[in-house]
Design a protein around this motif. Structure first.
Motif, PDB file in Angstrom:
ATOM      1  N   GLY A 189     -32.341   9.917   9.748  1.00  0.00           N
ATOM      2  CA  GLY A 189     -33.100   9.033  10.642  1.00  0.00           C
ATOM      3  C   GLY A 189     -32.559   7.617  10.649  1.00  0.00           C
ATOM      4  N   LEU A 190     -33.455   6.649  10.387  1.00  0.00           N
ATOM      5  CA  LEU A 190     -33.064   5.245  10.445  1.00  0.00           C
ATOM      6  C   LEU A 190     -32.070   4.851   9.349  1.00  0.00           C
ATOM      7  CD1 LEU A 190     -33.618   2.489  11.845  1.00  0.00           C
ATOM      8  CD2 LEU A 190     -35.448   2.117  10.163  1.00  0.00           C
ATOM      9  N   TYR A 191     -32.107   5.556   8.207  1.00  0.00           N
ATOM     10  CA  TYR A 191     -31.283   5.148   7.068  1.00  0.00           C
ATOM     11  C   TYR A 191     -29.785   5.107   7.404  1.00  0.00           C
ATOM     12  CZ  TYR A 191     -35.426   6.285   4.164  1.00  0.00           C
ATOM     13  OH  TYR A 191     -36.675   6.372   3.609  1.00  0.00           O
ATOM     14  N   HIS A 192     -29.347   6.047   8.222  1.00  0.00           N
ATOM     15  CA  HIS A 192     -27.933   6.016   8.628  1.00  0.00           C
ATOM     16  C   HIS A 192     -27.855   6.348  10.119  1.00  0.00           C
ATOM     17  CE1 HIS A 192     -23.617   6.018   8.262  1.00  0.00           C
ATOM     18  NE2 HIS A 192     -23.538   7.227   8.772  1.00  0.00           N
ATOM     19  N   TRP A 193     -28.354   5.451  10.917  1.00  0.00           N
ATOM     20  CA  TRP A 193     -28.367   5.615  12.375  1.00  0.00           C
ATOM     21  C   TRP A 193     -27.203   4.805  12.948  1.00  0.00           C
ATOM     22  CZ3 TRP A 193     -32.121   2.615  16.006  1.00  0.00           C
ATOM     23  CH2 TRP A 193     -31.876   3.002  17.350  1.00  0.00           C
ATOM     24  N   ARG A 194     -26.148   5.527  13.345  1.00  0.00           N
ATOM     25  CA  ARG A 194     -24.960   4.868  13.925  1.00  0.00           C
ATOM     26  C   ARG A 194     -25.002   5.052  15.428  1.00  0.00           C
ATOM     27  NH1 ARG A 194     -19.393   5.459  10.617  1.00  0.00           N
ATOM     28  NH2 ARG A 194     -18.850   3.909  12.205  1.00  0.00           N
ATOM     29  N   THR A 195     -25.114   3.967  16.137  1.00  0.00           N
ATOM     30  CA  THR A 195     -25.262   4.107  17.586  1.00  0.00           C
ATOM     31  C   THR A 195     -23.986   4.627  18.250  1.00  0.00           C
ATOM     32  OG1 THR A 195     -25.120   1.721  17.499  1.00  0.00           O
ATOM     33  CG2 THR A 195     -27.206   2.630  18.193  1.00  0.00           C
ATOM     34  N   ASP A 196     -22.815   4.385  17.618  1.00  0.00           N
ATOM     35  CA  ASP A 196     -21.589   4.927  18.217  1.00  0.00           C
ATOM     36  C   ASP A 196     -21.229   6.319  17.681  1.00  0.00           C
ATOM     37  OD1 ASP A 196     -21.237   3.408  15.949  1.00  0.00           O
ATOM     38  OD2 ASP A 196     -19.297   2.592  16.514  1.00  0.00           O
ATOM     39  N   PHE A 197     -22.011   6.851  16.751  1.00  0.00           N
ATOM     40  CA  PHE A 197     -21.926   8.264  16.360  1.00  0.00           C
ATOM     41  C   PHE A 197     -23.365   8.757  16.252  1.00  0.00           C
ATOM     42  CE2 PHE A 197     -18.022   6.367  14.657  1.00  0.00           C
ATOM     43  CZ  PHE A 197     -17.059   7.246  15.102  1.00  0.00           C
ATOM     44  N   ALA A 198     -24.007   8.853  17.406  1.00  0.00           N
ATOM     45  CA  ALA A 198     -25.476   8.971  17.429  1.00  0.00           C
ATOM     46  C   ALA A 198     -26.010  10.331  16.989  1.00  0.00           C
ATOM     47  CB  ALA A 198     -25.986   8.642  18.828  1.00  0.00           C
TER      48      ALA A 198
ATOM     49  N   ARG B 146     -26.685 -12.183   1.861  1.00  0.00           N
ATOM     50  CA  ARG B 146     -27.815 -11.366   2.290  1.00  0.00           C
ATOM     51  C   ARG B 146     -28.157 -11.603   3.758  1.00  0.00           C
ATOM     52  NH1 ARG B 146     -32.129 -12.054  -2.349  1.00  0.00           N
ATOM     53  NH2 ARG B 146     -33.283 -10.678  -0.941  1.00  0.00           N
ATOM     54  N   ARG B 147     -27.905 -12.798   4.237  1.00  0.00           N
ATOM     55  CA  ARG B 147     -28.094 -13.065   5.667  1.00  0.00           C
ATOM     56  C   ARG B 147     -27.074 -12.255   6.468  1.00  0.00           C
ATOM     57  NH1 ARG B 147     -24.821 -15.271   9.566  1.00  0.00           N
ATOM     58  NH2 ARG B 147     -24.181 -16.952   8.196  1.00  0.00           N
ATOM     59  N   LEU B 148     -25.850 -12.179   5.961  1.00  0.00           N
ATOM     60  CA  LEU B 148     -24.821 -11.373   6.645  1.00  0.00           C
ATOM     61  C   LEU B 148     -25.178  -9.883   6.603  1.00  0.00           C
ATOM     62  CD1 LEU B 148     -21.617 -13.194   5.323  1.00  0.00           C
ATOM     63  CD2 LEU B 148     -22.451 -13.209   7.690  1.00  0.00           C
ATOM     64  N   VAL B 149     -25.755  -9.460   5.480  1.00  0.00           N
ATOM     65  CA  VAL B 149     -26.201  -8.058   5.381  1.00  0.00           C
ATOM     66  C   VAL B 149     -27.203  -7.772   6.501  1.00  0.00           C
ATOM     67  CG1 VAL B 149     -27.597  -6.456   3.991  1.00  0.00           C
ATOM     68  CG2 VAL B 149     -25.722  -7.721   2.920  1.00  0.00           C
ATOM     69  N   ASN B 150     -28.163  -8.672   6.691  1.00  0.00           N
ATOM     70  CA  ASN B 150     -29.145  -8.466   7.769  1.00  0.00           C
ATOM     71  C   ASN B 150     -28.486  -8.489   9.148  1.00  0.00           C
ATOM     72  OD1 ASN B 150     -31.027  -8.533   5.736  1.00  0.00           O
ATOM     73  ND2 ASN B 150     -32.450  -9.828   6.861  1.00  0.00           N
ATOM     74  N   ASP B 151     -27.599  -9.445   9.357  1.00  0.00           N
ATOM     75  CA  ASP B 151     -26.970  -9.585  10.673  1.00  0.00           C
ATOM     76  C   ASP B 151     -26.139  -8.365  11.060  1.00  0.00           C
ATOM     77  OD1 ASP B 151     -28.037 -12.067  10.888  1.00  0.00           O
ATOM     78  OD2 ASP B 151     -26.154 -13.173  10.669  1.00  0.00           O
ATOM     79  N   TYR B 152     -25.425  -7.810  10.077  1.00  0.00           N
ATOM     80  CA  TYR B 152     -24.403  -6.808  10.419  1.00  0.00           C
ATOM     81  C   TYR B 152     -24.648  -5.396   9.880  1.00  0.00           C
ATOM     82  CZ  TYR B 152     -21.632 -10.801  11.961  1.00  0.00           C
ATOM     83  OH  TYR B 152     -21.185 -11.918  12.614  1.00  0.00           O
ATOM     84  N   LEU B 153     -25.347  -5.271   8.736  1.00  0.00           N
ATOM     85  CA  LEU B 153     -25.461  -3.935   8.127  1.00  0.00           C
ATOM     86  C   LEU B 153     -26.774  -3.212   8.425  1.00  0.00           C
ATOM     87  CD1 LEU B 153     -23.918  -4.269   4.540  1.00  0.00           C
ATOM     88  CD2 LEU B 153     -22.770  -4.029   6.738  1.00  0.00           C
ATOM     89  N   GLN B 154     -27.793  -3.976   8.762  1.00  0.00           N
ATOM     90  CA  GLN B 154     -29.102  -3.349   9.011  1.00  0.00           C
ATOM     91  C   GLN B 154     -29.003  -2.385  10.196  1.00  0.00           C
ATOM     92  OE1 GLN B 154     -31.955  -6.437   8.714  1.00  0.00           O
ATOM     93  NE2 GLN B 154     -33.578  -5.239   9.403  1.00  0.00           N
ATOM     94  N   PRO B 155     -29.524  -1.145  10.052  1.00  0.00           N
ATOM     95  CA  PRO B 155     -29.457  -0.216  11.187  1.00  0.00           C
ATOM     96  C   PRO B 155     -30.229  -0.749  12.396  1.00  0.00           C
ATOM     97  CG  PRO B 155     -30.103   0.906   9.153  1.00  0.00           C
ATOM     98  CD  PRO B 155     -30.160  -0.562   8.884  1.00  0.00           C
ATOM     99  N   PRO B 156     -29.830  -0.382  13.627  1.00  0.00           N
ATOM    100  CA  PRO B 156     -28.757   0.558  13.945  1.00  0.00           C
ATOM    101  C   PRO B 156     -27.369   0.025  13.558  1.00  0.00           C
ATOM    102  CG  PRO B 156     -29.676  -0.459  15.946  1.00  0.00           C
ATOM    103  CD  PRO B 156     -30.559  -0.838  14.822  1.00  0.00           C
ATOM    104  N   LYS B 157     -26.557   0.961  13.023  1.00  0.00           N
ATOM    105  CA  LYS B 157     -25.229   0.590  12.519  1.00  0.00           C
ATOM    106  C   LYS B 157     -24.204   0.699  13.641  1.00  0.00           C
ATOM    107  CE  LYS B 157     -26.492   2.488   7.983  1.00  0.00           C
ATOM    108  NZ  LYS B 157     -26.126   3.369   6.838  1.00  0.00           N
TER     109      LYS B 157
END
Lengths: 579, 77
Positions: A518-527, A447-458
Motif C-alpha cells: 500500500g502506502l509504505y512503498h507506493w511508487r507512482t512510476d511503478f504503480a 529530515r526536511r529533505l526526507v519529507n520533501d523527497y522520500l515520503q510516499p508517493p515515491k
C-alpha cells in the motif's frame, strides 16, 4: 556534567546486549537464566528504568496468539497476507508458537492482562481476519516489573552509554562494540563473544508536521543507531523500502489507537463522520486508504467516539490518557477536545523504519540471527514483521537463549586496534572544531529533505535528487559539524545514524521497481504490484567496494500455504456503497 | 560559521520550592530518555537544559515531591 573528557576503558563479557528498552532486557534476562555463569552486559543510551518505546508502559498486546482464540498457523497466515506476501514464515511462526508462554511469564512478573468473568484472557478482534488484541489494565507497570527482574538476575547495566559501532573480528565473527558516554564522552570498548542488538526503530527519520524535531511517533531517543551500526558491520538489512507510516492524533503525533477504541465501537471516520475502511488494524494497505481519504474532498480523517455512550467514550479516553502516552490528555485539555463530544482530527506520521509495525529491519532468521555470525537483532529493528511489544519480548528471549548456545563453543574474536582508533577519531571530530554547523541544524535539514523527497508517493527523480542532497549534507557533516559538549556529541552521533538511514531508505526504495504494501512503498512510476519480478526480499548491505547496494533474496517456501482468494484480503479495505 | 543563541520556550517546568535536587535528588535527570534535564549549579534545582522533549512524562511521574510538570511543546499544542 557534559564536559568532554574522552578517556577509554575496556571490558569483556560473554553476551553484550545493546539497548535496554523491551527486547534487550528480556534478551539479557533469558541469557542469564540459561547460563547463570555467563557475564551478560546491558548497554543503554538512556536509563533502562525508563527507556525505549514502552518508557511509560503499554495499553495492550496487539498480537497475542492465545489458545482458544487463535492458532500460530492462523496468525502466520494473517501476517503473511498483511505484509503482502514478503514473509519468511519460519520466524513469524516461531514467534506465534512462543508468545503465549511469554504472556504467562510476563503475568508472573506482575504485568496483568485483561480477563473476562470466567477468568479467560479477554482477547479482542481488531485485525482483518483473526483475534489477537489483549488489553493490559496495569500496562504502566511494564518497565518497573522488567527492571525488577534484571536486578534480581544481577545483569550488569551500563546506562548513558551510546554504542556507535560494532567490532567485527578477524575471523568474521562479531567481536564487540564501541560506546561513548553521553555525559563525559568517555569511550568504552566492550569485547564480547556475542552481541544482541535491540536498539529500536529509526524514529527520527522523517520530520513531524509540527516541525518539532523530537515530536516523533516513536520515542525520539530511537534514532536508528541499530540500523546504521548493523550496516557498517556488514550485516544485511531487509525490506527497508517498506516504511513505517502510522495513523495518529494530528499534531500530538501519538497513536490514535483504534486498537483500544475499536473493540468498544470507536472507528476511523472521514469528515462526514462515516467509516471508510473495514478494518483499523495498521497495514500499508489500510494506510493507503487513509491517505486517499485524507487527500480527498471527504478529508481529513478523524477518530470517532462521539457516537458512543458518554461513559464508554470517557472510559476509552481514560485508557488512552493514562498508559502509553499519558501527556495526550494534557494535549486535548489545552485544545478543549473531549472524545465524547467531538471527533478527533487524525493525520499520518512521518516516515521511519520499524519492523514492529511494518517490516523494515536488520535481516534475521527464526533464531534472531543476523547475517554476521554471533550478532543477533530483536525488537523494532529486526526484520520479523508486525512484531510489536510482545514480539520484542518473545524474540528478545529467543536471541538471549540462542546467544548462550553460540558462545559455548567460541572464544573472543580478535578485532583490529586500528578500528577503535578510527572510531574514536570519527566520533570526536565534531569536538575538535571551534565553530561550524551544530547537529540540530544538520538533523533538521536531513529530515526536511526526507519529507520533501522520500515520503510516499515515491517518485524516481525525486529520490535521485534526495541522494544528491544527502551527499551534500554528508560532506557538511563530515567537514563542519561542531559539538560543544558531550550531550551535543550524542546528538551529532545520532545525526550520522539518521543520515545513514535516509540513504538506506532511498537506496532500497529505488531498487524495488514496483509498488507493494500500500502506502509504505507506493511508487507512482511503478504503480502496480509485480509478483513475477518482486515477490522476494530486498536485502541492502555494504558492498565490497564500500558502497551501498541491494540484492534480491528469495522468500523461504511457505510452511502455511496461502490460497489465491486469500492473498489479497488486506487490499479489500475500502467500504463500498451499501446496497 | 559563527554560532548564535536562539531562545526557545521549554515544555518541562520545575517548581523550585518543591524540588529537592539541592538535597541530592537526581531522579528526573536520571530517568529522562532524551537526557535533557540538569541540576542548575546556580540554584541547585532541576531544570530543562535542552529543548528536546518527547513529552513522555517519566520525569513528572517519578519525581518524589511532585515538583515536575510536563507541558506540550509549543510547536505542537
Amino acid at each position: 556534567m557534559d564536559e568532554i573528557t574522552a578517556g577509554l576503558s575496556e571490558i569483556d563479557c560473554d553476551v553484550l546486549v545493546i539497548g535496554g528498552g523491551t527486547a534487550g532486557p528480556m534478551a539479557a534476562y533469558k541469557a542469564k537464566m540459561k547460563n547463570p555463569d555467563a557475564k551478560v552486559v546491558l548497554l543503554e543510551k538512556a536509563n533502562v528504568k525508563r527507556s525505549g518505546a514502552i518508557s511509560m508502559g503499554m495499553d495492550g498486546l496487539n498480537n497475542a496468539v492465545i489458545p482458544g482464540h487463535s492458532t500460530p498457523e492462523q496468525y502466520t497466515k494473517e501476517i503473511t497476507i498483511a505484509n503482502d506476501g514478503i514473509v519468511d514464515q519460519a520466524a513469524v511462526l516461531k514467534y506465534a508458537e512462543n508468545c503465549f508462554e511469554m504472556i504467562q511469564e510476563l503475568d508472573r512478573f506482575g504485568i496483568r492482562f485483561q480477563k473476562d468473568e470466567n477468568g479467560d484472557y479477554d482477547v479482542k478482534k481488531v485485525h482483518h481476519m483473526g483475534t489477537y488484541v489483549l488489553p493490559m489494565p496495569n500496562g504502566e507497570t511494564v518497565k518497573k516489573a522488567l527492571y525488577r527482574q534484571l536486578r534480581r538476575a544481577r545483569i550488569l547495566i551500563s546506562n548513558r552509554y551510546m554504542a556507535t559501532r560494532l567490532l567485527t573480528g578477524k575471523s568474521g565473527r562479531i567481536a564487540g562494540a564501541i560506546a561513548v558516554n553521553t555525559r563525559t564522552a568517555e569511550f568504552l570498548v566492550v569485547r564480547a563473544k556475542s552481541v544482541i542488538m535491540s536498539m529500536g526503530a529509526a524514529g527520527r527519520l522523517g520530520l513531524p508536521t509540527s516541525g518539532y524535531l523530537f515530536g516523533t511517533y516513536e520515542n525520539a531517543a530511537n534514532s536508528g543507531e541499530g540500523y546504521a551500526m548493523a550496516y557498517h558491520a556488514g550485516a544485511k538489512l531487509a525490506n527497508l523500502e517498506c516504511f513505517q507510516i502510522n495513523p495518529l492524533i494530528k499534531d500530538y503525533n501519538g497513536p490514535a489507537c483504534a486498537y483500544v477504541a475499536g473493540p468498544f465501537g470507536g472507528y476511523t471516520a472521514n469528515a462526514n463522520g462515516e467509516r471508510f475502511i473495514e478494518c483499523d488494524y495498521w497495514s500499508g494497505q489500510m494506510m493507503q486508504e487513509f491517505y486517499k481519504e485524507l487527500q480527498s474532498g471527504n478529508g481529513p480523517v478523524f477518530l470517532r467516539l462521539n457516537h458512543l455512550k458518554k461513559e464508554t467514550a470517557d472510559h476509552i479516553e481514560q485508557i488512552l490518557h493514562t498508559v502509553e502516552r499519558p501527556s495526550r490528555g494534557r494535549f486535548h485539555e489545552q485544545r478543549g477536545t473531549r472524545y465524547a463530544e467531538t471527533m478527533i482530527e487524525m493525520h499520518i506520521s512521518e516516515i521511519g523504519f520499524c519492523s514492529g509495525h511494518s517490516a523494515s529491519g536488520v535481516f534475521v532468521d527464526e533464531f534472531a540471527r543476523t547475517t554476521v555470525p554471533g550478532l543477533y537483532a530483536a525488537g523494532d529493528m529486526a526484520s520479523v514483521p508486525h512484531n510489536y511489544m510482545l514480539g520484542a519480548f518473545t524474540n528478545g528471549a529467543i536471541a538471549g537463549e540462542h546467544a548462550i548456545d553460540f558462545i559455548r563453543d567460541v572464544d573472543f574474536d580478535d578485532y583490529d586496534r586500528a578500528d577503535v582508533l578510527a572510531e574514536q577519531e570519527r566520533v570526536l571530530a565534531p569536538t575538535k572544531r571551534e565553530d561550524g554547523i551544530p547537529p540540530n541544524q544538520i538533523e533538521y535539514k536531513v529530515r526536511r529533505l526526507v519529507n520533501d523527497y522520500l515520503q510516499p508517493p515515491k517518485v524516481t527523480k525525486k529520490y535521485e535528487l534526495a541522494q544528491q542532497r544527502f551527499a551534500e549534507v554528508r560532506a557538511d557533516m563530515e567537514e563542519a559539524m561542531v559539538a560543544r559538549d558531550s550531550h551535543e556529541l550524542m546528538r551529532a552521533m545520532e545525526v550520522a545514524s539518521i543520515l545513514d538511514c535516509a540513504d538506506m531508505a532511498a537506496c532500497a526504495s529505488l531498487y524495488r521497481q514496483e509498488s507493494r504494501w500500500g502506502l509504505y512503498h507506493w511508487r507512482t512510476d511503478f504503480a502496480e504490484r509485480n509478483d513475477e519480478d518482486w515477490k522476494c526480499h530486498v536485502l541492502l548491505g555494504k558492498q565490497e567496494d564500500g558502497t551501498m547496494g541491494c540484492e534480491k533474496r528469495a522468500i523461504q517456501p511457505y510452511v502455511i500455504p496461502i490460497s489465491d482468494d486469500e492473498k489479497d484480503a488486506y487490499y479489500k479495505q475500502r467500504i463500498t456503497a451499501k446496497a | 560559521m559563527p554560532l548564535a543563541n536562539t531562545s526557545t520556550s521549554v515544555p518541562v517546568i520545575v517548581d523550585e520550592d518543591k524540588c529537592i535536587a539541592d538535597k541530592g535528588c537526581t531522579v528526573c535527570v536520571d530517568v529522562c530518555p532524551l537526557d535533557v534535564l540538569r541540576i542548575s549549579e546556580l540554584t541547585g534545582k532541576a531544570y530543562m537544559k535542552f529543548d528536546e522533549c518527547w513529552y513522555c512524562m517519566p520525569c513528572e511521574a517519578d519525581c518524589p515531591t511532585g515538583a515536575v510538570t510536563v507541558n506540550i511543546p509549543y510547536l505542537l499544542k
